[in-house]
Scaffold this active site. Structure first.
Site: not given
Ligand code: EPZ
Length: 430
Positions: A22-23, A117, A122, A307, A399
């Site tokens: 999915k991701n 989620c 976030r 995850d 989802r």
């Molecule tokens: C992706 O989310 C995945 N979602 C998440 O999977 C996964 O947990 C995450 O990557 C980490 O691997 C999708 O792919 C749709 P990040 P994403 O940007 O892109 C902080 C699932 O269960 N951050 O790597 O939102 C953020 O708060 C879902 O399938 C900032 O601070 O993850 C988090 O603490 C849940 N500022 C960390 O970085 C930003 O601009 C990781 O976020 C962006 C992120």
């Protein structure tokens, strides 16, 4: 509405084929907005987030045809920027890839502020930092994020992310691929789905190198052409089934996987004493000896994936001794713990540390899927204990898991989906 009913206590046994990731599918589907041509995408998982994304793109003028259960033809030639449906987009975090895709193709974007989620804050500050570095003027107004440029396209530049972020790495890649000049992303995320999206874009004529490392180079091209591309297998679905096999003391082979993507999960299961056999595109998990507690720290890839945190906690409640999970990515991914406690699990959360006193016998209970991975975690817990458990809010699980009930049934689980009449509708009817 529907709920899942489980009579647990039996080990899972047999083979299960893993669906597309999915991701990985989400950024690739939105990346099709960059292509004024037809793209055939294979191994697409049939899950809510993907089907909602198709609905969003169709609403913008895309033509999306189903070729078979896991193959679609996407033609975004006639997509109009800034026309995505606000209510659909705000419910789906992955739809924020529209920002990068619209910016990349049109030099402008207007997309609802993303949802997703609820793990606490976030932010998308790093996405915005990347868009601004590419010459975008970014404003957030009235629930929308708007990007505009003076030159009508992104301008290549160097971007150093403050922290490793999957979403921002992908979004900048999408924005820069048709830009003027070269963009270098430093401190880039290294997840397999970033490599997958880069490979898809390169199949369409992009010039991206370094994906999978922490430095990604994108040389802007004038346009992209259609291609045929297969999504990588879902490493988190595979990991979820591997952990479920271990938790039920079963013997399960997950097929259609890339073992390298699962190395951190395999290593952690072996540390606990689980037997893991790797083959070219499958992994067999079984338990034939004593298990011991362990410590887990979630990290960006190739570390242990966040995850997989809730699923691992459910498993470790069945392992005698005290285990710990340190959640380093999200500040509030712990709502699932309350549901495990309803089953007598001895689990507590202090700050970002989960302490699990394993070996306490769980008891079946009425449960709620608090989010996507919290939902699969309570299903794993319910599979480990005798008695009937019920799980509601299963749309959150659907989802990201394709035919979960069917796959678990295939492994011998006593599990079914049951229709639950909507109490409000019932009241109105009476
Ligand atoms: C992706 O989310 C995945 N979602 C998440 O999977 C996964 O947990 C995450 O990557 C980490 O691997 C999708 O792919 C749709 P990040 P994403 O940007 O892109 C902080 C699932 O269960 N951050 O790597 O939102 C953020 O708060 C879902 O399938 C900032 O601070 O993850 C988090 O603490 C849940 N500022 C960390 O970085 C930003 O601009 C990781 O976020 C962006 C992120």
């Amino acid at each position: 509405m529907e709920k899942i009913v489980i009579n647990g206590g039996a080990p899972l046994r047999g083979e299960v084929e893993i669906s597309g990731f999915k991701n990985a599918a989400l950024p690739i589907i939105y990346a099709c907005v960059l292509v004024r041509d037809k793209c055939i995408i294979e191994n697409v998982p049939n899950v809510l987030d993907i089907n909602r994304s198709f609905e969003i793109l169709r609403g913008m003028g895309a033509t999306i045809k189903t070729i078979d259960r896991t193959t679609v033809e996407i033609d975004c030639t006639n997509v109009v920027s800034g026309t995505s449906d606000y209510s659909l987009v705000r419910r789906l975090r992955g739809s924020y890839y529209l920002l990068g895709a619209e910016f990349g193709r049109f030099g402008k974007a207007r997309v609802a502020y993303p949802g997703g989620c609820d793990f606490g804050v976030r932010p998308i500050d790093q996405h915005i930092k990347g868009f601004k570095a590419l010459g975008g003027e970014v404003i957030t107004d009235g629930g929308y994020i708007e990007i505009s440029t003076k030159i009508g396209r992104a301008k290549g530049t160097n971007i150093f992310f403050d922290m490793v972020t999957v979403g921002a790495t992908l979004n900048v890649m999408l924005a820069a691929v048709l830009g003027e000049g070269t963009t270098i992303i430093e401190n880039a995320a290294r997840e397999p789905h970033i490599v997958d999206c880069a490979n898809f874009l390169n199949s369409c004529g992009a010039k991206i190198s370094g994906a999978g490392s922490d430095i990604i180079k994108i040389r802007g091209v004038s346009e992209l052409h259609g291609c045929r591309y297969a999504i990588i297998p879902d490493m988190i679905e595979a990991g979820s089934f591997m952990v479920a096999a271990a938790a039920t003391r079963g013997d399960v082979t997950v097929t259609n996987v890339i073992p390298k993507h699962l190395e951190s999960i395999t290593a952690k299961l072996e540390e606990v004493g689980v037997s893991v056999e790797e083959f070219d595109d499958s992994i067999r998990v079984s338990v034939d000896g004593p298990l011991r507690p362990t410590n887990v720290k979630t990290l960006p890839y190739p570390g242990f994936p966040t995850d997989m945190h809730p699923q691992m906690c459910a498993f470790l409640t069945t392992v005698q001794g005290v285990s710990f999970i340190n959640e380093s990515i999200y500040d509030n991914r712990f709502k699932y713990v309350q549901e495990l406690k309803r089953m007598n699990a001895a689990v507590k959360v202090e700050g970002r540390m989960v302490t699990i006193e394993g070996g306490v016998t769980l008891s079946a209970a009425p449960l709620v899927a608090v989010d996507l991975r919290g939902g699969i975690a309570v299903i794993i817990a319910a599979l480990t204990c005798s008695g009937q458990s019920e799980v509601t809010d299963i749309h959150l699980i659907e989802r990201g898991y394709d035919d979960l009930v069917g796959k678990l049934k295939q492994l011998g689980a006593d599990i079914k989906k049951v229709y639950v009449p909507d109490p409000v509708a019932l009241k109105k009817a009476n």
